[in-house]
Design a protein around this motif. Structure first.
Motif, short mmCIF file in Angstrom:
data_model
loop_
_atom_site.label_atom_id
_atom_site.label_comp_id
_atom_site.label_asym_id
_atom_site.label_seq_id
_atom_site.Cartn_x
_atom_site.Cartn_y
_atom_site.Cartn_z
N LEU A 91 0.89 -1.31 0.12
CA LEU A 91 0.01 0.02 0.00
C LEU A 91 0.83 1.20 0.10
O LEU A 91 1.83 1.23 0.30
CB LEU A 91 -1.05 0.08 1.31
N ARG A 92 0.25 2.40 -0.29
CA ARG A 92 0.69 3.78 -0.50
C ARG A 92 1.17 4.26 0.85
O ARG A 92 2.10 4.78 0.75
CB ARG A 92 -0.05 4.56 -1.24
N GLY A 93 0.18 4.02 1.86
CA GLY A 93 0.39 4.76 3.21
C GLY A 93 1.41 4.18 3.65
O GLY A 93 1.89 4.95 5.02
N ALA A 117 -2.62 1.24 -9.08
CA ALA A 117 -2.07 1.59 -10.23
C ALA A 117 -3.01 2.66 -10.74
O ALA A 117 -3.86 2.32 -11.55
CB ALA A 117 -2.23 0.21 -11.10
N ILE A 118 -2.81 3.77 -10.39
CA ILE A 118 -3.58 5.08 -11.04
C ILE A 118 -2.85 6.02 -11.73
O ILE A 118 -3.27 6.98 -12.06
CB ILE A 118 -4.35 5.73 -9.74
N GLY A 119 -1.50 5.89 -11.81
CA GLY A 119 -0.47 6.54 -12.34
C GLY A 119 0.94 6.66 -11.86
O GLY A 119 0.98 5.85 -10.97
N VAL A 163 -0.46 14.93 -0.59
CA VAL A 163 -1.03 14.49 0.55
C VAL A 163 -0.03 13.81 1.73
O VAL A 163 0.16 14.19 2.55
CB VAL A 163 -2.04 13.67 0.31
N THR A 164 0.30 12.69 1.04
CA THR A 164 1.50 11.91 2.06
C THR A 164 2.74 12.71 2.06
O THR A 164 3.48 12.43 3.27
CB THR A 164 1.66 10.49 1.58
N GLY A 165 2.85 13.27 0.98
CA GLY A 165 4.09 14.29 1.27
C GLY A 165 4.10 15.11 2.36
O GLY A 165 4.91 15.53 3.11
N PRO A 189 -8.93 16.40 4.59
CA PRO A 189 -9.77 16.01 5.87
C PRO A 189 -8.39 15.25 6.64
O PRO A 189 -8.07 15.14 7.99
CB PRO A 189 -10.76 15.60 5.69
N HIS A 190 -7.70 14.25 6.09
CA HIS A 190 -7.02 13.28 6.62
C HIS A 190 -5.74 13.94 6.98
O HIS A 190 -5.10 13.50 8.13
CB HIS A 190 -6.84 11.95 5.84
N VAL A 191 -5.16 15.09 6.42
CA VAL A 191 -4.08 15.94 6.92
C VAL A 191 -4.35 16.39 8.17
O VAL A 191 -3.71 16.32 9.06
CB VAL A 191 -3.32 16.74 5.64
N1 EPU Z 1 3.45 14.07 -6.81
C1 EPU Z 1 4.58 14.40 -7.05
N2 EPU Z 1 5.73 14.16 -6.25
C2 EPU Z 1 5.61 13.75 -5.02
C3 EPU Z 1 4.17 13.43 -4.50
C4 EPU Z 1 3.11 13.33 -5.30
O1 EPU Z 1 4.85 15.06 -8.03
O2 EPU Z 1 6.55 13.65 -4.37
C5 EPU Z 1 2.13 14.31 -7.55
C6 EPU Z 1 1.67 13.01 -7.91
O3 EPU Z 1 2.07 12.38 -9.10
C7 EPU Z 1 -0.07 13.26 -8.21
C8 EPU Z 1 -0.16 14.54 -7.10
O4 EPU Z 1 1.06 14.92 -6.73
O5 EPU Z 1 -0.07 13.87 -9.34
C9 EPU Z 1 -0.99 14.08 -5.86
O6 EPU Z 1 -0.41 12.97 -5.16
P1 EPU Z 1 -0.44 12.69 -3.70
O7 EPU Z 1 0.89 12.76 -3.24
O8 EPU Z 1 -1.27 13.74 -3.05
O9 EPU Z 1 -0.87 11.14 -3.54
P2 EPU Z 1 -0.65 10.46 -2.48
O10 EPU Z 1 -0.39 10.68 -0.95
O11 EPU Z 1 0.09 9.22 -2.86
C10 EPU Z 1 -3.15 10.20 -1.42
C11 EPU Z 1 -4.06 9.04 -1.15
C12 EPU Z 1 -4.57 8.71 -2.38
C13 EPU Z 1 -5.47 9.97 -3.17
C14 EPU Z 1 -4.41 11.01 -3.30
C15 EPU Z 1 -4.66 12.40 -3.91
C16 EPU Z 1 -3.42 8.09 0.73
C17 EPU Z 1 -2.92 6.74 1.27
N3 EPU Z 1 -3.53 8.03 -0.48
O12 EPU Z 1 -2.16 9.58 -2.21
O13 EPU Z 1 -5.92 7.97 -2.24
O14 EPU Z 1 -5.62 9.68 -4.51
O15 EPU Z 1 -3.89 11.25 -1.96
O16 EPU Z 1 -5.80 12.91 -3.07
O17 EPU Z 1 -3.60 8.96 1.66
C18 EPU Z 1 -7.32 6.03 -2.42
O18 EPU Z 1 -7.67 6.16 -1.27
O19 EPU Z 1 -7.78 5.08 -3.12
C19 EPU Z 1 -6.18 6.85 -3.01
C20 EPU Z 1 -5.53 6.33 -4.14
#
Ligand code: EPU
Length: 418
Positions: A91-93, A117-119, A163-165, A189-191
């Motif tokens: 998982l991503r988390g 696998a969403i990108g 978000v996770t960053g 909201p999760h942040v």
């Molecule tokens: N991005 C960058 N560099 C980084 C990080 C992200 O370019 O270092 C880009 C990504 O490519 C994307 C955008 O920034 O285009 C947003 O990505 P983000 O990092 O916010 O996504 P995430 O933290 O990996 C979380 C949720 C996802 C949700 C996204 C956007 C968690 C565990 N996951 O992912 O949730 O789609 O934010 O809101 O919090 C889901 O719940 O099914 C899910 C995929």
């Protein structure tokens, strides 16, 4: 491996409770690592992604119990261990243990995180932020090693709002001496939940819910009790399922303050609903739904995770629905499946599409793509003519607790086949 057998055509009726937030559970669990002692977290969704993140805690030597949505974690015996691909890749988390371990242990070695696998899912913003706080990073093909014997607060302007960053940088900064400012921070909201939890642990975070976070580092945090908020995506999923089936469902336990954007779209489409207190009551439509414009963004705009739920509703709406989801380049793939089921879709680039409705959908055999596309296809199956089989339905279980059971209590014909 499991599959869902669905026979479409039933209107959903009754009431359903919203689960606790999946995407708040991960950072809050990772934050427990920051302090010794016992934390008690309530309203934790019992989903496979949470079970998988608990395996990481287990390896790190934390003790926990998880029953009836209450998670009790003790981190007194925490050890610094390398996190393997097997644990991280589910998982991503899992990437949130980077921030947590860096803060508590000042060093870590981990495989890269997995996720849907969403990108492309880069972590450059996480790593750039760690470096600005004084971390040294070594990357190889399969492992990430981060060391920071001395961390110092700094100003971090995110190149992309992540978000996770944002969560990772918050996790490190709360125990980093000095003042850290995170600009263009995610406001989801999760942040916000993570920030509130950390402040309850003794952290000093200002600007919660805004893109400008100011974090004054403290020496120590203490374990505490906390309850996760309702999962906004789960709430929207059941609203969309009710609306798509022309049903009458009370979605209870929702946090309406997090749902402005999706509720505004339901209104524009012409969904007949009332929202008050913590309930959204979706009622049988008074008139056919109509097409609208759906654009995702950083919260409080529509979350990308909610977009596929509107794509399926668009197949029932009269006229054109345009969809623009710039966040992930793989987020419109579910529309290809809807097209095979009978939807009329015109694709632009990977981020843009138009759906023309109304069209009737036909049941079919489908390989579940990712959590949110899976939920959307499941709703499509509920309104389609005939039978659908969703293979790899365990992908939906990663994010939704007992979705089949909850839909069944609303009258859906859905069977889980193990
Ligand atoms: N991005 C960058 N560099 C980084 C990080 C992200 O370019 O270092 C880009 C990504 O490519 C994307 C955008 O920034 O285009 C947003 O990505 P983000 O990092 O916010 O996504 P995430 O933290 O990996 C979380 C949720 C996802 C949700 C996204 C956007 C968690 C565990 N996951 O992912 O949730 O789609 O934010 O809101 O919090 C889901 O719940 O099914 C899910 C995929």
């Amino acid at each position: 491996m499991c599959k869902f057998k669905v026979i479409g055509g039933n209107k959903l009726q009754g009431e359903v409770w919203v689960q606790g937030s999946k995407n708040a559970a991960f950072p809050v669990i990772a934050a427990c690592v920051l302090a010794e002692g016992t934390s008690r977290i309530e309203n934790v969704p019992d989903i496979s992604d949470v079970r998988n993140i608990l395996k990481i805690l287990d390896l790190l030597g934390a003790e926990y119990s998880f029953e009836n949505h209450v998670l009790i974690i003790n981190t007194d015996k925490l050890q610094n261990k390398d996190l393997s691909r097997e644990l991280m890749g589910k998982l991503r988390g899992s990437i949130l243990f980077a921030g947590a371990l860096l803060a508590r242990m000042r060093k870590l070695k981990m495989a890269y995180p997995g996720g849907d696998a969403i990108g492309k899912r880069p972590i450059d913003q996480h790593l750039e932020g760690f470096k600005l706080l004084g971390a040294k990073i070594q990357e190889s093909q399969s492992f990430l090693e981060i060391r920071a014997p001395h961390l110092v607060g700094n100003k971090i302007v995110l190149g992309v709002t992540t978000v996770t960053g944002t969560e990772n940088l918050i996790l490190v900064s709360v125990l980093t001496p000095g003042v850290t400012e995170i600009r263009l921070a995610a406001t989801e909201p999760h942040v916000q939940s993570l920030c509130r939890f950390l402040n309850q642990m003794g952290a000093k975070i200002e600007g919660i819910g805004t893109p400008f976070l100011k974090i004054i580092g403290v020496k120590k945090l203490r374990a505490t009790n906390f309850a996760l908020e309702a999962d906004e995506i789960d709430a929207v999923t059941f609203c969309a399922a009710a609306a798509a089936t022309d049903g009458h469902v009370a979605v209870r336990g929702a946090n309406l303050s997090t749902l402005d954007a999706p509720l505004a779209i339901f209104q524009r489409i012409g969904v007949n609903f009332e929202a008050a207190g913590s309930t959204i009551e979706i009622k049988e439509p008074k008139a056919p739904y109509h097409g609208t414009r759906i654009v995702t963004g950083v919260y409080p705009r529509l979350l990308t995770d909610e977009q596929p739920l509107f794509g399926v509703l668009a197949t029932k709406a009269v006229g054109e629905t345009s969809i623009h989801d710039w966040i992930w380049e793989g987020r419109l793939g579910y529309l290809k499946i809807l097209q095979e089921m009978g939807a009329k879709v015109e694709f632009g680039d990977v981020h843009r599409a138009r759906v023309y409705g109304p069209t009737e959908l036909q049941g079919m055999e489908i390989k579940t793509p990712d959590i949110r596309a899976g939920a959307s296809i499941l709703i499509a199956a509920l309104i389609a003519k005939g039978q659908s089989i969703l293979y790899n339905a365990e992908i939906i279980d990663r994010g939704y607790e007992r979705i089949d059971e909850r839909l069944r209590t609303l009258g859906a014909k859905i069977e889980r086949i193990e």
